[in-house]
Design a protein around this motif. Structure first.
Motif: not given
Lengths: 248, 388
Positions: A63, A83, A86-88, A90, B342-343, B345, B348
């Protein structure tokens, strides 16, 4: 409850190297030279309030990114990914129980737990996730609460919903920021046992931030952030972890 | 239901007060443009359909618009009269079927149309109940007229009093309803059809009263042998019944009696061309193509509509700006929620999609509400402005 089968020879689930992080000049700083967590290993992170435990979990989950050094999850440093990646990663591989729980007030407990599946269909069929949630809900005593919104749940019930949300994606790394902090002793033990059982079933690595020293015997590694020195659970007294302050 | 749709719906339902307010704002912003569009579209369609079903219309020289609106739609100002003889002369050599129309009066607020049986044949009007008017004083009602006035065959209907200053006009006449026509969706539904001679009686060109020889002396102006000249004090019948039917009569030559227009149905295209050529050079009768006149009328309407269209664009821009502000404020108000996504994951794009779906649902609900209300308003405006 020591680790069921941590495989120390396996590639690390998490590997921290020369980690440095600060919120700004003169502010709080985190400095961790090296740390390694293998799949199936359970680590507890302790330390007084404000020492950076939550920040460390954020760094481990990608994060936040370190100012210097490297945090690698399953061999890939978070900082090497953009970004979106990383989101995917996580969302699919990391289960997180946030300190403030962060349940969405307009969603039922069921939708809160399945929010990742609702917004990322590539995580798998919703029906399978719902079946898994029902199974988790039985273990957590949430079966009859799944149609309620967070506003209609007690703090302890909300905490169990947050646990269900973290586990329903079958993650390979579970990060929990005081996951039993507001539960009564019985519920606390029950929730922890379910967390540990699920983590063991998944073969996932687990990092738990806690102020509850009664639970530390369930973890193979206890990490006192104030001392910045991970040590095996049950190490002789007088080690830094024993000197950790009680919760603020 | 897709995940984003489900979550969006949950958010809107949870904040239902806020959501309904947004929907109402949008609906109100879109209402007028939608209503005007609907009204103009219906207006144009109806006008064109009616005009297309009437090849030619004849009338006295004067306003083209008044003639067409009166003869086809029974609306607008009464055009200058044409004699029925001049009207019949158009079809005298078999080139066309001529249907005279006289519309000046109303009954129960509905236009009374005096015409001949050919009108119903040419318009394809079917009788739903009863019969067409066969004798003086009978009337057949359009479907909407019958519904609005709650009348059926066997009932009576009094014609409306005309202008107090129209001394030549006849007295109100009690019409006997003998039939109700099937619904057509056009101006015929709102009319009261009578025989042409009944319409002349309404105009004061024919009347009925008791035997002149038996009138009281104060109602007699002069007597000379069998000839009796009655004064204005003579009592005229206000209703035509089988008993007094024989007492009704017309003064003057029938061919000189007026009509307000005549529908002309040429035998074929050649006859149509011949008639148009023939009457192009006549100054006492004008022969018009209703479709052309209607397009002129619609040209004026569409010119006016451009102002509404410009207004619609401004309203659209204003609504878009309003939604943008709402979206920006939403992002600010929901910062904690968006941070949680967002945290966890969530991509967007998925979060953006969620917000767009929410906004889309609001816009859809607003547009749907505006469409429904717009249709209602258009129907009310149509009734008020067009009387249909």
């Amino acid at each position: 409850m020591p680790d069921a089968a941590p495989r120390s020879d396996a590639p690390p689930a998490l590997e921290v190297t020369d980690l440095r992080f600060a919120y700004g000049p003169g502010a709080f700083e985190l400095d961790l030279p090296a740390w390694r967590l293998v799949p199936g290993e359970r680590a507890a992170c302790i330390g007084p309030s404000g020492c950076g435990k939550t920040t460390l979990l954020d760094l481990l989950a990608g994060i936040r990114l370190p100012d210097a050094g490297r945090v690698a999850f399953e061999g890939v440093a978070w900082s090497e990914l953009d970004e979106a990646a990383r989101r995917r990663r996580r969302l699919a591989r990391v289960g997180f129980v946030f300190q403030e729980l962060e349940l969405l007030e307009h969603l039922t407990a069921r939708d809160n737990a399945l929010v990742a599946h609702h917004l990322a269909p590539d995580l798998g069929p919703l029906a399978a996730a719902e079946a898994r949630l029902d199974e988790l809900a039985r273990g957590l005593g949430l079966e009859r609460l799944l149609d309620r919104r967070p506003g209609g749940l007690s703090r302890g019930e909300r905490q169990r919903v947050a646990l269900a949300r973290a586990l329903v994606t079958s993650p390979s790394l579970v990060l929990a920021d005081e996951p039993t902090g507001n539960l009564d002793p019985r519920a606390k033990r029950g929730a922890l046992e379910l967390l540990l059982a699920e983590v063991e079933r998944l073969g996932a690595a687990l990092v738990v931030v806690t102020h509850d020293h009664d639970l530390l015997d369930a973890f193979g590694t206890v990490f006192d952030l104030q001392q910045l020195a991970p040590r095996p659970s049950g190490a002789p007294s007088g080690t830094p972890a024993d000197e950790a302050e009680p919760p603020a | 239901m897709s995940g984003a749709l489900r979550l969006a719906w949950r958010y809107l339902a949870h904040h239902r007060g806020r959501s309904l307010l947004l929907v109402a704002c949008l609906a109100l912003a879109l209402l007028l443009p939608i209503a005007v569009q609907g009204l103009v579209r219906t207006f144009a369609t109806e006008l064109r359909a009616r005009a297309a079903a009437t090849p030619l219309v004849a009338g006295a020289p004067g306003s083209r618009y008044d003639l067409v609106l009166n003869a086809l739609y029974f609306r607008g100002r009464v055009p200058a009269p044409l004699t029925v003889g001049e009207a019949r002369a158009i079809g005298a050599d078999g080139l066309a079927t001529v249907v005279p129309v006289l519309h000046r009066r109303t009954a129960g607020g509905h236009p009374v149309v005096g015409t001949t049986p050919e009108y119903h044949e040419q318009r394809g009007l079917a009788v739903a109940q009863g019969t067409l008017p066969l004798v003086l004083g009978q009337a057949a009602l359009g479907a909407r007229t019958a519904t609005r006035l709650a009348l059926a065959p066997g009932d009576t209907l009094l014609t409306d009093q005309g202008s107090l200053y129209d001394l030549a006009a006849g007295y109100p006449l009690r019409l006997h309803v003998v039939g109700v026509l099937g619904e057509t969706g056009g101006p015929d539904d709102d009319a009261v059809f009578v025989d042409l001679k009944t319409a002349w009686i309404l105009e004061g060109l024919g009347h009925g009263h008791g035997d002149a020889g038996e009138q009281a002396p104060d109602r007699v102006l002069a007597r000379q042998g069998d000839e009796v000249t009655l004064g204005a004090a003579v009592v005229e019948y206000g209703e035509i019944t089988p008993e007094n039917l024989a007492g009704f009569h017309f003064h003057g030559d029938d061919d000189e009696h007026p009509v307000t227009g005549a529908l002309v149905f040429p035998r074929d295209d050649k006859a149509r061309t011949l008639l148009r050529g023939r009457y192009r050079v006549r100054s006492d009768v004008q022969l018009l193509v209703p479709a052309e006149v209607v397009e002129e009328v619609l040209g004026l309407v569409f010119r006016l509509k451009r102002f509404f269209d410009a207004n619609s664009v401004l309203v659209g821009v204003s609504a878009a700006l309003f939604l943008t502000v709402v979206l920006l404020l939403t992002v600010r108000v929901r910062r904690a929620e968006l941070e949680t996504y967002a945290r966890l994951g969530v991509a967007r794009a998925a979060v953006a999609r969620l917000l767009v779906v929410e906004l889309g649902l609001v816009v859809l609900a607003g547009a749907a509400t505006a469409a429904v209300l717009g249709a209602l308003v258009a129907a009310v405006l149509r009734r008020v402005l067009l009387g249909t």
